[in-house]
Design an enzyme around this catalytic site. Structure first.
Site, mmCIF file in Angstrom:
data_model
loop_
_atom_site.group_PDB
_atom_site.id
_atom_site.type_symbol
_atom_site.label_atom_id
_atom_site.label_comp_id
_atom_site.label_asym_id
_atom_site.label_seq_id
_atom_site.Cartn_x
_atom_site.Cartn_y
_atom_site.Cartn_z
ATOM 1 N N GLU A 1 3.413 1.851 -0.681
ATOM 2 C CA GLU A 1 4.497 2.621 -0.066
ATOM 3 C C GLU A 1 3.885 3.386 1.092
ATOM 4 O OE1 GLU A 1 7.459 2.170 -0.912
ATOM 5 O OE2 GLU A 1 7.309 1.363 -2.936
ATOM 6 N N LEU A 2 4.170 2.932 2.299
ATOM 7 C CA LEU A 2 3.446 3.491 3.450
ATOM 8 C C LEU A 2 4.375 4.305 4.342
ATOM 9 C CD1 LEU A 2 1.355 0.260 4.061
ATOM 10 C CD2 LEU A 2 0.924 2.113 2.455
ATOM 11 N N TRP B 1 -0.926 13.802 -0.217
ATOM 12 C CA TRP B 1 -0.768 15.210 -0.581
ATOM 13 C C TRP B 1 0.684 15.660 -0.587
ATOM 14 C CZ3 TRP B 1 1.539 16.792 3.752
ATOM 15 C CH2 TRP B 1 1.196 16.127 4.933
ATOM 16 N N ASN B 2 1.529 14.936 0.158
ATOM 17 C CA ASN B 2 2.917 15.403 0.233
ATOM 18 C C ASN B 2 3.716 14.890 -0.963
ATOM 19 O OD1 ASN B 2 2.711 12.721 1.423
ATOM 20 N ND2 ASN B 2 4.876 12.925 1.780
ATOM 21 N N CYS C 1 7.803 10.427 4.462
ATOM 22 C CA CYS C 1 7.699 9.032 4.908
ATOM 23 C C CYS C 1 9.037 8.515 5.414
ATOM 24 C CB CYS C 1 7.184 8.164 3.780
ATOM 25 S SG CYS C 1 8.157 8.357 2.297
ATOM 26 N N GLU D 1 9.627 1.263 -5.666
ATOM 27 C CA GLU D 1 9.481 2.268 -6.721
ATOM 28 C C GLU D 1 10.872 2.773 -7.064
ATOM 29 O OE1 GLU D 1 6.373 4.845 -5.009
ATOM 30 O OE2 GLU D 1 4.980 3.757 -6.298
ATOM 31 N N GLY E 1 0.598 6.175 0.936
ATOM 32 C CA GLY E 1 -0.233 6.800 1.969
ATOM 33 C C GLY E 1 -0.031 6.070 3.276
ATOM 34 N N GLY E 2 -1.038 6.129 4.136
ATOM 35 C CA GLY E 2 -0.914 5.532 5.465
ATOM 36 C C GLY E 2 -1.323 4.062 5.506
ATOM 37 N N GLU F 1 3.772 7.128 13.936
ATOM 38 C CA GLU F 1 4.276 8.144 13.007
ATOM 39 C C GLU F 1 3.627 9.492 13.300
ATOM 40 O OE1 GLU F 1 3.096 7.718 8.887
ATOM 41 O OE2 GLU F 1 5.103 8.300 8.201
HETATM 42 P P1 NAD Z 1 -3.785 8.729 3.492
HETATM 43 O O1 NAD Z 1 -3.512 7.287 3.577
HETATM 44 O O2 NAD Z 1 -4.777 9.343 4.378
HETATM 45 O O3 NAD Z 1 -4.260 9.129 2.005
HETATM 46 C C1 NAD Z 1 -3.517 8.772 0.874
HETATM 47 C C2 NAD Z 1 -4.437 8.694 -0.338
HETATM 48 O O4 NAD Z 1 -5.366 7.631 -0.162
HETATM 49 C C3 NAD Z 1 -5.273 9.943 -0.574
HETATM 50 O O5 NAD Z 1 -5.314 10.208 -1.961
HETATM 51 C C4 NAD Z 1 -6.663 9.539 -0.078
HETATM 52 O O6 NAD Z 1 -7.708 10.222 -0.685
HETATM 53 C C5 NAD Z 1 -6.673 8.083 -0.481
HETATM 54 N N1 NAD Z 1 -7.677 7.274 0.233
HETATM 55 C C6 NAD Z 1 -8.202 7.478 1.467
HETATM 56 N N2 NAD Z 1 -9.071 6.490 1.779
HETATM 57 C C7 NAD Z 1 -9.104 5.644 0.707
HETATM 58 C C8 NAD Z 1 -9.799 4.438 0.414
HETATM 59 N N3 NAD Z 1 -10.654 3.893 1.269
HETATM 60 N N4 NAD Z 1 -9.562 3.832 -0.769
HETATM 61 C C9 NAD Z 1 -8.678 4.353 -1.646
HETATM 62 N N5 NAD Z 1 -8.001 5.506 -1.442
HETATM 63 C C10 NAD Z 1 -8.205 6.145 -0.270
HETATM 64 O O7 NAD Z 1 -2.350 9.429 3.634
HETATM 65 P P2 NAD Z 1 -2.021 10.980 3.762
HETATM 66 O O8 NAD Z 1 -2.409 11.441 5.116
HETATM 67 O O9 NAD Z 1 -2.521 11.712 2.565
HETATM 68 O O10 NAD Z 1 -0.420 10.902 3.631
HETATM 69 C C11 NAD Z 1 0.400 10.620 4.686
HETATM 70 C C12 NAD Z 1 0.810 9.160 4.727
HETATM 71 O O11 NAD Z 1 1.476 8.781 3.522
HETATM 72 C C13 NAD Z 1 1.811 8.913 5.838
HETATM 73 O O12 NAD Z 1 1.519 7.738 6.535
HETATM 74 C C14 NAD Z 1 3.124 8.782 5.086
HETATM 75 O O13 NAD Z 1 4.121 8.118 5.773
HETATM 76 C C15 NAD Z 1 2.709 8.134 3.827
HETATM 77 N N6 NAD Z 1 3.716 8.349 2.781
HETATM 78 C C16 NAD Z 1 4.482 7.292 2.353
HETATM 79 C C17 NAD Z 1 5.460 7.472 1.380
HETATM 80 C C18 NAD Z 1 6.313 6.325 0.884
HETATM 81 O O14 NAD Z 1 6.851 6.422 -0.199
HETATM 82 N N7 NAD Z 1 6.475 5.248 1.628
HETATM 83 C C19 NAD Z 1 5.646 8.736 0.835
HETATM 84 C C20 NAD Z 1 4.868 9.779 1.293
HETATM 85 C C21 NAD Z 1 3.893 9.555 2.249
#
Ligand code: NAD
Length: 487
Positions: free
Chosen positions: A247-248, A149-150, A281, A456, A225-226, A379
């Protein structure tokens, strides 16, 4: 309440189900979002696959793809204020950050527009007579882009831009927490003139995500995401042996030596951890500071943290807005609690702001006497800084590398040779020296370890959306000899 629609095969439509999105500043619903079912996901992937093989897209020259991306860049720039307003409303990210970031997102599309017709193959000096061998670079196919979402317009641009430049087609799954800006982006994309199905935008939670990443027609999954979600994604993509780029998160060290320009270091640290309300992140969430300057530095940081203007994300004067979700705030509170129990000392902040919304103040934890405190390894994804001190350069490096993540890092020193030693020694995908949080479409971005893999931004990102085809062409007019006649 406003309502949003999903975008499949060039058409806007409702999904079978809907859900409410909350305004993080009030904690109340403000809009209805389409919840993609497994059938919707399938239709989106099929639309992307049909577009991928269509003569309209597959037959389009790379130069023309670049022109369409350029048009998209202009449309994003023109519509940046509206997109920023929506992102602020749905995520709580403050308006001065969303405005600046989305204006810059246009530059990412511009960069990849320019790259589209510069993705070249190669000719090989092959070791056989009468043979020409060359490599064609071809798009990998349908890309599933999953974003958190961010900063989702930014995080989707670094996937959509290179993927379309390379000739792929894309299904984006926006985060269920705040999909409004991504769904609105689809409306802007629709005006750019791409053939239908080249981009599809849906939203929904883990079920929609799992249906997308395990779909047999997806060739590559680009995820931000995470780490826990990443593990699910890798398991699901194994169904189809699709490639992944991940990208986590991070637990990035921000290292300050006693010869640093301290005013610059304080300001960079404030923005490194409190910008985006810490939901970044690359947040410099571990301050690694030389002992002699620790007290003075912390006193200055505390003063700045307490002077931060917390308020409505729509207000241009606001410096720290709400966290995106209540879950994020509860997570921060729990992690602070367990860290205090492990011996960390609270310097400032630490408790949720009272009243409506998901507000959380800038917080500093001094962990100099608590090296095992969980705040040093987990984190937060919130405005919480953990502090450790060191005496020698070797100790600074050891602390910096004492993490399972490997995304970003910052080093503040005036000593050139030391800066170079630190650059070599730090295990992270990005090292910022005497600066922090700078990004550009020209520079690759990404990490290793729990921070994922793949990059990326930059040329390599576009190449990663291609695969190489080796072509062998015999140039002799002599007949190929019968292999069963012995000579
Ligand atoms: P999240 O991992 O909970 O969700 C990210 C996305 O994954 C969402 O769209 C969610 O719906 C989807 N998702 C959830 N379960 C899934 C599954 N089983 N299969 C496929 N998709 C699924 O992350 P969040 O809480 O939305 O975001 C925060 C995390 O993102 C933090 O850990 C942060 O560090 C990371 N992040 C990383 C970067 C980077 O570039 N490295 C940038 C921004 C955020």
């Amino acid at each position: 309440m406003q309502t949003f629609q999903q975008y499949i095969g060039g058409a806007f439509e409702d999904a079978g189900a809907a859900f409410d999105s909350l305004d993080p500043a009030t904690g109340t619903p403000w809009a209805q979002m389409p919840a993609a079912s497994a059938a919707d996901v399938d239709r989106a992937v099929c639309a992307a696959e049909a577009a991928f093989f269509s003569s309209e897209w597959a037959g389009m020259s790379a130069t023309q793809r670049g022109k369409l991306l350029l048009r998209l860049a202009d449309l994003v720039a023109e519509n940046a204020p509206r997109l920023a307003e929506l992102e602020t409303r749905d995520t709580g990210k403050i308006i001065r950050e969303t405005s600046a970031q989305i204006a810059y997102v246009a530059e990412y599309y511009r960069y990849y527009a320019g790259l589209a017709d510069k993705i070249e193959g190669a000719h090989l000096p092959i070791d056989k007579p009468d043979m020409e061998v060359w490599l064609r670079r071809e798009p990998v196919g349908v890309v599933a882009a999953i974003v958190p979402w961010n900063s989702q317009l930014f995080l989707s641009a670094v996937k959509i831009g290179p993927a379309l430049a390379a000739g792929c087609t894309v299904v984006v799954k926006a985060s269920e927490e705040a999909p409004a800006p991504m769904l609105e982006f689809a409306r802007i994309f629709d005006q750019a003139g791409f053939p239908p199905g080249v981009l599809n935008v849906i939203t929904g939670g883990p079920e929609a995500g799992a249906a997308l990443t395990s779909h047999a027609s997806v060739a590559h999954v680009a995820f931000t995401g995470g780490p826990e979600t990443a593990r699910h994604i890798v398991r699901n993509s194994a169904e189809n042996l699709a490639s992944t780029s991940l990208e986590l998160g991070g637990k990035s060290p921000f290292i300050v030596f006693d010869d640093a320009d301290l005013e610059s270091a304080v300001n960079a640290q404030v923005s490194g951890i409190f910008a985006a309300t810490g939901q970044s992140c690359v947040a410099g969430s571990r301050l690694v500071i030389q002992k002699g300057i620790k007290d003075a530095f912390l006193a200055r940081l505390k003063e700045k943290a307490e002077a931060v203007v917390i308020g409505a994300p729509q207000d241009m004067a606001t410096e720290v807005g709400p966290l995106c979700t209540l879950k994020q705030r509860d997570h921060a509170l729990r992690l602070i609690q367990t860290s205090l129990q492990a011996g960390a000392k609270l310097v400032t902040g630490g408790a949720a702001v009272e009243g409506e919304g998901f507000y959380f103040p800038p917080t500093i934890l001094d962990c100099s006497e608590a090296p095992e405190a969980p705040c040093l390894s987990s984190e937060f994804f919130g405005p919480v800084l953990s502090v450790v001190s060191f005496e020698t350069e070797a100790e600074a490096l050891e602390i910096a590398n004492n993490t399972a993540f490997g995304l970003a890092s910052g080093v503040f020193t005036q000593n050139l040779t030391r800066a170079h030693r630190m650059i070599r020694g730090i295990r992270a995908g990005i090292v910022w020296v005497n600066t922090y949080r700078a990004v550009s479409p020209i520079a690759p971005f990404g990490g290793h370890g729990l921070s994922g893999h793949g990059r990326e931004g930059g040329l390599q990102a576009a190449l990663d959306y291609t695969r190489v085809k080796a072509v062998w062409l015999r140039t002799s007019d002599d007949p190929i000899p019968d292999p069963f006649v012995m000579r």
